[in-house]
Design an enzyme around this catalytic site. Sequence first.
Site, PDB file in Angstrom:
ATOM      1  N   LYS A 105       1.491   4.992  -4.681  1.00 57.52           N
ATOM      2  CA  LYS A 105       1.690   3.881  -3.679  1.00 57.52           C
ATOM      3  C   LYS A 105       0.666   4.308  -2.306  1.00 57.52           C
ATOM      4  CE  LYS A 105       4.033   1.176  -5.980  1.00 57.52           C
ATOM      5  NZ  LYS A 105       4.567  -0.117  -5.497  1.00 57.52           N
TER       6      LYS A 105
HETATM    7  C1  LIG Z   1       8.219   5.900  -7.999  1.00 57.06           C
HETATM    8  C2  LIG Z   1       7.489   4.659  -8.636  1.00 57.06           C
HETATM    9  N1  LIG Z   1       7.194   4.523  -9.815  1.00 57.06           N
HETATM   10  C3  LIG Z   1       6.440   3.613 -10.058  1.00 57.06           C
HETATM   11  C4  LIG Z   1       6.278   2.333  -9.149  1.00 57.06           C
HETATM   12  C5  LIG Z   1       5.690   1.046  -9.819  1.00 57.06           C
HETATM   13  O1  LIG Z   1       4.494   0.947  -9.503  1.00 57.06           O
HETATM   14  P1  LIG Z   1       3.928  -0.847  -9.370  1.00 57.06           P
HETATM   15  O2  LIG Z   1       4.658  -1.246  -8.184  1.00 57.06           O
HETATM   16  O3  LIG Z   1       2.676  -0.662  -9.404  1.00 57.06           O
HETATM   17  O4  LIG Z   1       4.275  -1.325 -10.531  1.00 57.06           O
HETATM   18  C6  LIG Z   1       6.593   2.728  -7.980  1.00 57.06           C
HETATM   19  C7  LIG Z   1       6.559   1.587  -6.952  1.00 57.06           C
HETATM   20  O5  LIG Z   1       7.054   1.461  -6.217  1.00 57.06           O
HETATM   21  C8  LIG Z   1       7.292   3.772  -7.553  1.00 57.06           C
HETATM   22  O6  LIG Z   1       7.719   4.038  -6.378  1.00 57.06           O
END
Ligand SMILES: Cc1ncc(COP(=O)(O)O)c(C=O)c1O
Length: 506
Positions: free
Chosen positions: A251
Site C-alpha cells: 500500500k
Molecule cells: C495485508 C493486505 N493484504 C492485501 C490487501 C489488498 O489489497 P487491495 O486493497 O489492493 O485489494 C491489503 C489492503 O489493505 C492489505 O493490507
Amino acid sequence: MSLPFMDIFKEWAHDYDGAVSGENPEYKDVFVNYDFMLQQASQEAFGHTIEFGPGTGNLTHKLMQRGLKVTPVEPSEDMLKIGEAKTGLSFVTGDFLNFDVQDYDTIISSFAFHHLTDEEKHSALKMYYNALPTGGKVVILDTMFNSMEEKQGMIDYYTALGFTNLVDDLNREYYPYKSTMQSISKKVGFKYQSTQMNRFAHLQVLTKQPFKRPMDLIGDTPMVELTTFPLNTGNRLFVKLESYNLGGSVKDRLGMHMVESALARGDIKTGTIVDATAGNTGIGLALAALKHHLTLRVYVPEKFSQEKQDIMRALGAEVINTPTEGGMIQAREAAMAFAQSTGAYFTNQFESLDNPASYQSLIQEIETEVDRVDMIVAGAGSGGTFSALSEYFTDAHRVVVEPEGSILNGGASGSHRTEGIGVEQWPVYLKRENIDAIETISDIDAFTKVSELAQKEGLLVGSSSGAALMAALNQQKQFTHQNIVVIFPDAAERYLSKGIFNIEGE
Ligand SMILES: Cc1ncc(COP(=O)(O)O)c(C=O)c1O
C-alpha cells in the site's frame, strides 16, 4: 604517478600500434579483440570525457567518432606526438594524479591504469569521485586478474613460451586483482561493474550514484522463487515481497500514487487528506503526507491490528477508531463526512481510479522479473491491486483471493481473522470479466500457510500472503509448466499481537 615508467613509454611509443594490432607475438593475447574492446569502452562514455594515458590516440579516435568532447591527458612526449598527429587534437600534459581540467562527466583510460600502485589507484579514484557529478563514470579498460592463482598460472604459462618481455611486464607493473578494484571502488563510493573482454583485459565501469533517500525505497521490491511447496510438473512459484517497501506493505505504492496524482490535479486544497483503512493504506498515505507536508486523518475499524495503528500514529497520522461491527463501510462513511465538513481531500481508496492506477510500477517490475506470467494471484481488500494486475496480464490465469466472509463468491458478509483482504461490497473498478477464478480461503488455511512459510522458507508474512499462497497452491493443480506470480502484501511482525503464528486463534 610513478615516474620510472617514463622510459618505458619512450621505447613503447613507436611500436605500440604494432603491438595492439597483433604484430608482437608476446602481446597478442593481451590485445585480442583490441578494436572491439575500445569500441565497447567508448560506448560507456558520455559528456565531457577526460582520457588519461591516451597513448597513441586509438581510444581517443573512437570517442571523437561518437561526437564527444574529449580532453586527452598524456605524460609521454613521444606518445603524445603520435596521438596528436593521429587525432588532430592537442593533448594536455599530465597524468592520472596530476592534471588541471574542470567539469567532466567521464574519466576513461585504456591499458594505462596499471601504472599506478594500488595506493595510487585508491587516491586517484577518491579524487575522481569527489570531482565527478552524480551519474558520472570512470571507465577503465585494462589487464586485471581474477585471482592470485590466475596471475601465477599466466606467468608460468608465458614463461614456458619464452615471452620474457611480457613476463617482466606482468611482474613489474601493478596489475590489480578484481577483488582489490571492487573494494577500492566500493570504499570510495562508486557502484562497480566489470566485464572480462579477453584473457587479460576487463572493462570496468564505476558509476557515481546518488545515495537513495528513504522515500526512494517504495517499489523495486524483491521477487523470490519458493521451492519447498509441492507443485505440479514444471510449475514454478514466484512471490513478490511487498513488505520490503518503506512502510512495509504494497500500500505504500497506493498511498504515494493517490496523493501525488491528487496534488498534480490540484485537488488537495486544505493540506489535509483523509481515508478509511485497515491500516496499510494509512501507513502509505502517512508516508506520502510526510513527503508532501500534508496532514492525514484515517478512520480505522477497531478490530484491525494495533501495530498498524501505532505505526500510522508514529508517522504522524491522526487515527480515529470506528466500531468493529460497522466494518469498512462505516469507516468510509466517517471519512467522507469529515471530508465534506472540512474540505479535506478524501483519497477514497475504495472507489478512486487512482487506486488501480497505483500499480503500474508493480506491473513493470513483474514484467522484467518473470519471463512469462502464466498465472497471477492476488488478494482483494479494496480490489485495487488485483484490478490493476488482471487488467494488464490478460493472457494469464487470473486468480483473486478473499477470506471466508467476503462477498466475491456470493454469500453474506461476515467476520474473518485474515487481515487486509475481504470485501463487503463489490469494488467499483473490479471487472468480472478479468477474473478467471475466485479462491475463498478459510482463516485456518491462511494461518497454516503463514506458519509453513516461516518454517520452510524463513519468510515472515501477513495472513493475506498466507491466503494468497493457499489459493495459488490450489489453482496450480489444474496446470503444468506454469510460471505463477503471487503478491505477498506485507509482513508478519505487524500481526504478532493478533497471534498470527497461533493457527487455531485466541
Ligand atoms: C495485508 C493486505 N493484504 C492485501 C490487501 C489488498 O489489497 P487491495 O486493497 O489492493 O485489494 C491489503 C489492503 O489493505 C492489505 O493490507
